[in-house]
Design a protein around this motif. Structure first.
Motif, mmCIF file in Angstrom:
data_model
loop_
_atom_site.group_PDB
_atom_site.id
_atom_site.type_symbol
_atom_site.label_atom_id
_atom_site.label_comp_id
_atom_site.label_asym_id
_atom_site.label_seq_id
_atom_site.Cartn_x
_atom_site.Cartn_y
_atom_site.Cartn_z
ATOM 1 N N GLY A 454 0.438 -1.320 -0.241
ATOM 2 C CA GLY A 454 0.194 0.319 0.394
ATOM 3 C C GLY A 454 0.909 1.399 0.502
ATOM 4 N N PHE A 455 1.922 1.162 0.910
ATOM 5 C CA PHE A 455 3.033 2.554 1.050
ATOM 6 C C PHE A 455 3.366 2.930 -0.407
ATOM 7 C CE2 PHE A 455 3.601 1.602 5.645
ATOM 8 C CZ PHE A 455 2.249 2.123 5.985
ATOM 9 N N GLU A 456 3.878 1.539 -0.862
ATOM 10 C CA GLU A 456 4.806 1.905 -2.603
ATOM 11 C C GLU A 456 3.340 2.417 -3.542
ATOM 12 O OE1 GLU A 456 7.668 0.278 -5.220
ATOM 13 O OE2 GLU A 456 7.331 -1.109 -3.428
ATOM 14 N N GLY A 457 1.979 1.878 -2.848
ATOM 15 C CA GLY A 457 1.324 2.753 -4.325
ATOM 16 C C GLY A 457 0.859 4.424 -4.487
ATOM 17 N N VAL A 458 0.800 4.565 -2.750
ATOM 18 C CA VAL A 458 0.295 5.981 -2.328
ATOM 19 C C VAL A 458 1.884 6.747 -3.053
ATOM 20 C CG1 VAL A 458 0.093 6.972 -0.363
ATOM 21 C CG2 VAL A 458 -1.150 5.503 -0.495
ATOM 22 N N SER A 459 2.827 6.342 -1.769
ATOM 23 C CA SER A 459 4.015 6.986 -2.262
ATOM 24 C C SER A 459 5.121 6.710 -3.678
ATOM 25 C CB SER A 459 5.163 6.884 -1.229
ATOM 26 O OG SER A 459 5.365 5.704 -1.431
ATOM 27 N N SER A 460 4.190 6.381 -4.302
ATOM 28 C CA SER A 460 4.596 5.422 -5.713
ATOM 29 C C SER A 460 6.249 5.254 -5.775
ATOM 30 C CB SER A 460 4.625 7.551 -6.270
ATOM 31 O OG SER A 460 3.270 8.339 -6.622
ATOM 32 N N GLY A 461 6.057 4.405 -5.250
ATOM 33 C CA GLY A 461 7.951 3.820 -5.335
ATOM 34 C C GLY A 461 8.320 3.556 -6.868
ATOM 35 N N PRO A 462 9.454 3.046 -6.659
ATOM 36 C CA PRO A 462 10.175 2.877 -8.198
ATOM 37 C C PRO A 462 9.280 1.572 -8.770
ATOM 38 C CG PRO A 462 10.985 2.048 -6.232
ATOM 39 C CD PRO A 462 10.094 2.616 -5.361
ATOM 40 N N LEU A 463 9.020 0.309 -8.011
ATOM 41 C CA LEU A 463 7.750 -0.992 -9.204
ATOM 42 C C LEU A 463 7.249 -0.115 -9.139
ATOM 43 C CD1 LEU A 463 8.385 -3.704 -9.704
ATOM 44 C CD2 LEU A 463 7.333 -4.181 -6.531
ATOM 45 N N GLN A 464 6.352 0.794 -8.478
ATOM 46 C CA GLN A 464 4.624 0.871 -9.227
ATOM 47 C C GLN A 464 4.752 1.624 -10.230
ATOM 48 O OE1 GLN A 464 2.649 3.878 -8.341
ATOM 49 N NE2 GLN A 464 0.915 3.242 -8.023
ATOM 50 N N GLN A 465 6.129 2.873 -10.630
ATOM 51 C CA GLN A 465 6.020 4.117 -11.353
ATOM 52 C C GLN A 465 6.690 2.949 -12.262
ATOM 53 O OE1 GLN A 465 9.155 7.019 -10.023
ATOM 54 N NE2 GLN A 465 7.596 8.227 -8.380
ATOM 55 N N ASP A 466 7.327 2.118 -12.603
ATOM 56 C CA ASP A 466 7.664 0.887 -13.550
ATOM 57 C C ASP A 466 6.173 0.396 -14.210
ATOM 58 O OD1 ASP A 466 9.866 -0.358 -14.972
ATOM 59 O OD2 ASP A 466 8.564 -1.942 -14.081
ATOM 60 N N PHE A 467 5.570 0.162 -12.765
ATOM 61 C CA PHE A 467 4.525 -0.211 -13.220
ATOM 62 C C PHE A 467 3.518 0.713 -14.634
ATOM 63 C CE2 PHE A 467 -0.128 -1.771 -12.558
ATOM 64 C CZ PHE A 467 0.221 -3.015 -13.588
ATOM 65 N N LEU A 468 3.693 1.454 -13.913
ATOM 66 C CA LEU A 468 2.234 2.059 -14.587
ATOM 67 C C LEU A 468 2.693 3.182 -15.642
ATOM 68 C CD1 LEU A 468 1.037 4.592 -11.663
ATOM 69 C CD2 LEU A 468 -0.357 3.001 -13.223
ATOM 70 N N SER A 469 4.422 3.423 -15.775
ATOM 71 C CA SER A 469 5.264 4.157 -17.335
ATOM 72 C C SER A 469 4.357 2.744 -18.732
ATOM 73 C CB SER A 469 6.539 3.975 -17.047
ATOM 74 O OG SER A 469 6.706 2.757 -16.780
ATOM 75 N N ARG A 470 4.316 1.802 -18.156
ATOM 76 C CA ARG A 470 4.333 0.798 -19.137
ATOM 77 C C ARG A 470 2.562 0.796 -19.899
ATOM 78 N NH1 ARG A 470 8.017 -3.641 -18.995
ATOM 79 N NH2 ARG A 470 7.905 -3.771 -16.421
ATOM 80 N N ALA A 471 1.392 1.645 -18.951
ATOM 81 C CA ALA A 471 0.387 1.395 -19.272
ATOM 82 C C ALA A 471 -0.200 1.398 -20.571
ATOM 83 C CB ALA A 471 -0.294 3.054 -18.503
ATOM 84 N N VAL A 472 -2.129 1.035 -20.460
ATOM 85 C CA VAL A 472 -2.367 0.365 -21.679
ATOM 86 C C VAL A 472 -2.231 2.360 -23.365
ATOM 87 C CG1 VAL A 472 -3.851 0.473 -23.553
ATOM 88 C CG2 VAL A 472 -3.480 -0.930 -21.644
#
Length: 944
Positions: A454-472
Motif C-alpha cells: 500500500g505504501f508503495e502505491g501511495v508514495s509512487s515507489g519505483p516498482l509502481q512507477q515502472d508498472f504505470l509507465s507501461r500503461a495501455v
C-alpha cells in the motif's frame, strides 16, 4: 588520524560499559549457584544433626521446620524437654521419628531451569518433549546493586581488555603512518600479537583458573578477548586496507577466528564472548578502508551473530544471544547507511531470522515449545514464552519493520523487499509449522508485505512507477503488458496456500491459519486495485481475470476444507467469504453501475443461502458488509445524483428495488437462524433501499413535470435531498439494539446524518418556506393535489417517520424518543396548517392576509385535535395524554379569545363562540368522566 582517535575514544567509553553490564548478571548468577550448593549440603547434613533429638520425642513438625542444629545447639535441645513428653508411649513414638526423613526427599521440587527459562537438558534446550517453560521469578539483589558491587572490584578488567585490543589495532595504524613495515608484515604482526595474547590467556587459565573465586579471575578472558579482536582487525586490514587477500580468503580467516572464539567461549565464560563479539563488530570501523562497496560486510556481521548464537546455545547465558543479534543487525544497518546496498541488507535480515530460529534449536527444523509471544503481551500471568521464542519474536519484528521502511531506488531492490517478506512469511508458516510457539509471528511479515504494497502505491515507489509507465495508453502497439501485478499477486497467493496447508494440522489454531489464508491474497488484490491502478496497465477485463482466478482458488479451498473438516465448517466459511468478496471485486471491474448493484444484491442472497444450507455463522459478517456496501452505492457512489439525473428509469428501478428485494429475501432465508446482527442489517437495509426508491421516483416525476431551475430552491426539493439522511439516521438508531462496540459507531453515524437532515429541514422551515415571499421564482408554489402534494413530501413524511420512532424504536431510552416524537408531531401539525391555508388560498401560500374562513378553520382543527387526543386518552386510560389534550383545548380557547375575537366579524364570530362553548361543555364533561374513571380504577386496584 583525528577520525581514528575519535572512534577509539567512543569505543573506549562504550566497551567497558557494555561488558560490565553483561558481566554483572553472570557474576550474580555464579553467587546464587554457590548459595544453592551450600544450602543443598546443609540440607543433606540436617537429618544427621537432628538424629540425637529423636529420642526426646519432640514434635515432628518442629523438628523438620527448624534449621540444622549445630553441635552447640543439640545439648540445649535435650536439656529442655517438652512437658507432655512422658505421656507419649515409646512404641508409638518410635515409628514417627523416621517420617520426616522419609517424606522430605519425596516433596515435589521444581525442575531446575536455566536463564533461558527452559528445563535443564544439555541435549535439547527447548525440545517439544520438554515441559512447558515458565519465566524465572527475579530473586537476589537488583541489577543496579550488582552493577555497583561489580564495578568496585572488576572495572579494571574491562579497561585492560580494551587497552590490549586497541594496542593491536593501533599497531597496524602506527605502521601505516610511519611506513616501518610492509603491509604483509603489519598484518602478520597484528595476527601474531593476537595469538600471543590468546596463548597467554590460555596459559593463565590452565595454570591458575578463571573462576570467580580464583586469584586470576577474568584475566584469561581479558587476554584472550583482546587477542581475538586483534586477529579480527588484522584480517580486515589485509582485506580492506591493503587488498592482500581476496574475499574468499578473508571470509575463511574470519570464519576460523570466529570458530576459535566459539571454542574459547565454551571454556572462558561470557566475559570473553562479550569481548570477542563487540571487538569483532568494532574492528571494521576502527581499521577503516577504501573499498567502494564492501557489501561482504553484511555477511561478516551475520557471521558474528551466528557465532554468538552458537556459543549461547551451549552455555545458555541468554544475554549473549541478544548481544549477538543486536550487533549483527546494528552492524548491517551501519554498513547500509555508509555504503548502501539495500538488497544485501534485506538478504542479511532474512538470514538473521533463520539463524535466530535454527541455531538455538540446534537443527534445521525448529521445535520451539511452550506459549506464544502474544502471551507475554497480554501480561495476565500464566504460562510465559521461553527465551528462544522471545528472541525469535524480537528478531522477526525488527526484520519485518526494516523490510517495510527501507527505501529502494530500483525496481529490483523494491521487488527484493517483497520477496524477502514473503520468504519470512512462508518460512514461519511451513518450515517452522512444527514450532507452535512461533505461530503468531507469521502475522508480522504478512502485515509488512501488505503495508509495503500500500505504501508503495501511495508514495509512487519505483516498482509502481515502472508498472504505470507501461500503461495501455502509452505502451507501444504489439507490446505485452508487464507482469508486475501478476508476480505480486502470485507471491501473495503462495502465502495464502502456505497458510491453508498448515491450517489442517494446527489444532485449536486452525481458524486463525484459515483466516490468514482467506485474507492475504484477497487483501493484496484489493490494495493493488485501490492504489496501483492495474486496470490502467492491464485493462479492466485482464485484471478482472486475475481477481476471478483467485476467487476460483478460494472456492477450491472451501471445497477441500469442507470435505476434510466434517462438521467444523469454519475454514470453509472463511474461504467462501473470501471467494464472494473477490467475485464482487471482479464484478466491480467489468460491470456497469446498475449491474454491479444487482450483482452485489445477488451475492447478498447467496451468502444467506449458504448460511441456511451449511449453518455458517461467518456468513453473517458478509451479509452485514454487503448491506453497508449496497447502502453506499445507493446513496453515494453512484448514488442519488446518478439515479435522478443520469440513469434510465428501468435501471433505477432495477437497482433500488433489486437491493430492497435482495435484503428481504436474505432476511427470509435466515429468519430461523440465530443471526441477530445480520437480521437487523437486512431489515434496516431493505427498508432504506425501498425508501430511497420512492424518494428517487418522486424526484424524477417532479423534475419531469416542469419547474426548471426553481426546483433546486423549492421546499420539497430541499426536503427530498435531506430525507435520505433522515433514513440513514433512523436506520442506524434501529441497529443500535445490536449493542457491542459498534454501538458507538452507529451513534456517530446517526448523529452526523441527523445533523445533515436537520440542516435541510431548517432550510425548509425558513429560507424556502412556502409562506414566505417569492424569493426564488416559482419554487415556493405548492404542487400536486390537495393533501397529496409537495407539502406532504416536505413536512408530513419526515414527521410521520419521527412519530414512528415512539412505536418501533422501543430499545431507545425515553430521553431520545420523546424529543424525536415531539419534533415529528410539530412537523405534521405544520403540514396540517399549511394544507388548511392552501385549501383557502391556493398553491401560492405567500399571499398576504388571512381570511375569516381560514382563521376559523384553524380553530376547528385545534378543537378536533383536542377532542381526538382526549378520546385517545380515555381509550388508553392515559392521564398524561389527557393532560396534553386539555393543553390543546386551552390553546384553542386562547386563540379564540385573543385572535378570533378581533379577526372574525358578523355571524362567523357568533358561530365561532357558540361552537366553542358547546364543544367546551361537552369536552369538560368528557374530561371529568375520564378523570373519575381513572380514580375509580385506582381505588379498585388499591382494594385488590
Amino acid at each position: 588520524m583525528e577520525f581514528l582517535l575519535v572512534v577509539a575514544a567512543l569505543v573506549f567509553l562504550a566497551l567497558p560499559i557494555v561488558v560490565i553490564v553483561l558481566m554483572v548478571s553472570v557474576s550474580g548468577l555464579k553467587r546464587r549457584m554457590e548459595m544453592l550448593e551450600r544450602q543443598v549440603r546443609d540440607l543433606a547434613a540436617a537429618p544427621r544433626a537432628a538424629a540425637p533429638m529423636a529420642a526426646t520425642a519432640a514434635p515432628v513438625a518442629e523438628t523438620v521446620a527448624s534449621p540444622p542444629a549445630t553441635v552447640a545447639e543439640a545439648p540445649q535441645a535435650e536439656a529442655v524437654p517438652e512437658a507432655p513428653q512422658p505421656e507419649v508411649p515409646q512404641a508409638e513414638a518410635t515409628p514417627e521419628v523416621p517420617q520426616p526423613e522419609a517424606q522430605a526427599p519425596a516433596a515435589p521440587q521444581p525442575a531446575p531451569r536455566d536463564p533461558w527459562g527452559v528445563p535443564a537438558d544439555p541435549k535439547r534446550p527447548h525440545a517439544a518433549s520438554q515441559a512447558r517453560a515458565a519465566r524465572l521469578a527475579p530473586s537476589g539483589p537488583s541489577a543496579v546493586d550488582r552493577l555497583g558491587a561489580w564495578l568496585k572490584i572488576n572495572w579494571v578488567y574491562a579497561v585492560s581488555a580494551l587497552s590490549l585490543a586497541l594496542a593491536g589495532i593501533f599497531f597496524v595504524q602506527y605502521g601505516i603512518e610511519n611506513g616501518l613495515l610492509p603491509p604483509a608484515a603489519r598484518v602478520t604482526a597484528a595476527i601474531l600479537f593476537g595469538l600471543v595474547l590468546i596463548g597467554a590467556g590460555e596459559w593463565l587459565r590452565r595454570r591458575w583458573g578463571d573462576e570467580e573465586g580464583d586469584a586470576t579471575a577474568y584475566l584469561p578472558s581479558t587476554f584472550s578477548g583482546a587477542g581475538l579482536v586483534s586477529i579480527f582487525g588484522g584480517i580486515i586490514a589485509a582485506r580492506q586496507l591493503y587488498d592482500l587477500i581476496g574475499q574468499g580468503t578473508a571470509f575463511a580467516g574470519l570464519l576460523a577466528t570466529a570458530l576459535l572464539a566459539v571454542v574459547l567461549g565454551w571454556f572462558y565464560g561470557p566475559f570473553l564472548a562479550a569481548v570477542g563479539l563487540v571487538g569483532a563488530a568494532v574492528a571494521p570501523f576502527v581499521v577503516g578502508g577504501a573499498s567502494e562497496a564492501p557489501y561482504w560486510l553484511y555477511g561478516y556481521f551475520a557471521l558474528i551473530a551466528g557465532v554468538g548464537l552458537f556459543v549461547d546455545t551451549i552455555r545458555r547465558w541468554a544475554w549473549v544471544s541478544v548481544l549477538a543479534v543486536a550487533i549483527g543487525i546494528a552492524g548491517g544497518g551501519l554498513v547500509y547507511v555508509s555504503t548502501g546496498g539495500v538488497g544485501w541488507f534485506m538478504l542479511m535480515l532474512v538470514a538473521m531470522v533463520f539463524l535466530v530460529v535454527c541455531v538455538p534449536a540446534r537443527g534445521l527444523m525448529p521445535d520451539h515449545a511452550g506459549a506464544m509471544t502474544i502471551a507475554a503481551l497480554r501480561g495476565k500471568g500464566g504460562e510465559m514464552p521461553i527465551f528462544p521464542t522471545l528472541l525469535a519474536a524480537g528478531t522477526v519484528a525488527v526484520a519485518s519493520f526494516l523490510l517495510l521502511v527501507l527505501d529502494s531506488n530500483t525496481v529490483a531492490e523494491s521487488l527484493m523487499a517483497y520477496i524477502c517478506l514473503a520468504a519470512l512469511a512462508l518460512a514461519l508458516t511451513v518450515w517452522s509449522g512444527g514450532a507452535r510457539a512461533l505461530s503468531d509471528l507469521t502475522v508480522l511479515p504478512v502485515a509488512a508485505f501488505l503495508l509495503r504494497l500500500g505504501f508503495e502505491g501511495v508514495s509512487s515507489g519505483p516498482l509502481q512507477q515502472d508498472f504505470l509507465s507501461r500503461a495501455v495508453a502509452v505502451r507501444p502497439p504489439e507490446t505485452s503488458a508487464p507482469l508486475t501485478a501478476t508476480l505480486l499477486l502470485a507471491i501473495a497467493t503462495l502465502i495464502t496456500l502456505g497458510a491453508a496447508w498448515i491450517s489442517g494440522g494446527a489444532g485449536r489454531l486452525k481458524p486463525f491459519w484459515a483466516a490468514g489464508a482467506a485474507l492475504t491474497a484477497p487483501v493484496a488484490a484489493l490494495v493493488m486495485e485501490l492504489w496501483w491502478g492495474p486496470s490502467w496497465v492491464l485493462g479492466d477485463y485482464p485484471w478482472a481475470l486475475h481477481v476471478i482466478a483467485l476467487a476460483a482458488l478460494m472456492v477450491g479451498l472451501a471445497v477441500v476444507f469442507a470435505r476434510a473438516d466434517g462438521g467444523d465448517m469454519r475454514r470453509a466459511a472463511y474461504a467462501t467469504l473470501s471467494a464472494l468478496s473477490l467475485i464482487a471485486l471482479a464484478l466491480f471491474l467489468v460491470t456497469t453501475k446498475g449491474a454491479l448493484t444487482l450483482a452485489l444484491a445477488a451475492l447478498l442472497v447467496s451468502a444467506a443461502a449458504l448460511d441456511r444450507r451449511f449453518r455458517l455463522p461467518e456468513m453473517g459478517w458478509f451479509v452485514q458488509a454487503g448491506v453497508l456496501v449496497l447502502g453506499y452505492r445507493l446513496t453515494i457512489d453512484p448514488g442519488l445524483d446518478w439515479a435522478v439525473n443520469d440513469a434510465a428509469l428501468w435501471e433505477v428501478i432495477a437497482s433500488y428495488a433489486g437491493g430492497a428485494l435482495a435484503a428481504f429475501a436474505a432476511l427470509s432465508l435466515i429468519r430461523d437462524l440465530d443471526r441477530p446482527g445480520a437480521k437487523a442489517f437486512l431489515e434496516s437495509g431493505g427498508a432504506s433501499a425501498a425508501a430511497l426508491l420512492v424518494n428517487v421516483l418522486i424526484t424524477r416525476w417532479l423534475l419531469n413535470s416542469g419547474g426548471g431551475e426553481d426546483l433546486l430552491a423549492s421546499h420539497w426539493a430541499v426536503a427530498l435531498n435531506a430525507m435520505p439522511w433522515l433514513i440513514v439516521a433512523l436506520a442506524q438508531l434501529y441497529r443500535m439494539q445490536l449493542g457491542g462496540w459498534m454501538r458507538w459507531v452507529r451513534i456517530v453515524i446517526a448523529g452526523v446524518a441527523g445533523l445533515i437532515w436537520g440542516g435541510g429541514t431548517l432550510v425548509t422551515l425558513t429560507l424556502v418556506n412556502p409562506l414566505f415571499a417569492d424569493w426564488f421564482g416559482d419554487g415556493h408554489l405548492v404542487r400536486g393535489p390537495l393533501l397529496l402534494d409537495t407539502l406532504l413530501v416536505a413536512y408530513a413524511l419526515p414527521g410521520l417517520m419521527l412519530i414512528g420512532v415512539g412505536r418501533f424504536f422501543g430499545h431507545l431510552p425515553g430521553l431520545v424518543r420523546a424529543p424525536l416524537v415531539l419534533l415529528g408531531t410539530g412537523l405534521v401539525a405544520f403540514y396540517a396548517a399549511l394544507e388548511i391555508r392552501r385549501f383557502w388560498r391556493g398553491p401560492d401560500l405567500s399571499v398576504p392576509g388571512v381570511t375569516q374562513a381560514e382563521l376559523y378553520s384553524y380553530t376547528v382543527a385545534l378543537m378536533l385535535l383536542g377532542a381526538a387526543l382526549l378520546y385517545q386518552a380515555i381509550a388508553r386510560r392515559s392521564q398524561g395524554l389527557r393532560r396534553i389534550a386539555m393543553a390543546v383545548i386551552a390553546l384553542t380557547i386562547a386563540k379564540v379569545f385573543l385572535i378570533d375575537v378581533s379577526g372574525l366579524t358578523g355571524l362567523t364570530r357568533v358561530f365561532s363562540f357558540l361552537a366553542l362553548g358547546l364543544s367546551l361543555a361537552g369536552l369538560a364533561w368528557l374530561n371529568r368522566w375520564a378523570a373519575g374513571q381513572g380514580e375509580a380504577q385506582g381505588e379498585d386496584q388499591g382494594k385488590g
